[in-house]
Design an enzyme around this catalytic site. Sequence first.
Site: not given
Length: 117
Positions: A62, A69
């Site tokens: 993550e 991102e």
Amino acid sequence: MKKFIDSFRFALQGIRWAWKGQNFRVQVCIALAVIALAYTMGITRTEWLVILVFVGGVPALELVNSAIEEMVNLASPDFNPLAGRIKDMAAGAVLFFSIFAFVVGLVIFLPYVMAKF
């Protein structure tokens, strides 16, 4: 030595940034719950190693997803289908690993749960 210590400080700052996102917090809370369950069930040393790889792997992945991102947002602030695809694939990697973590959890914990009933 200062650069070495600074690298830890920067890494911890990255974890703090990720903590601000809901996904990372949820994954860390689930990881802590799985560790507590493993402790209560008295799993074997080998099972501990497998659980720890997956429990650590999901939040670590993550962090990588969040970094990708952020980098895509920086490189392509306007809507871009390719940027969206890159972000979707990074999120897909987390989902894929999470599904396998769940299956591994079932394989390890289900016999312990069944033995209690």
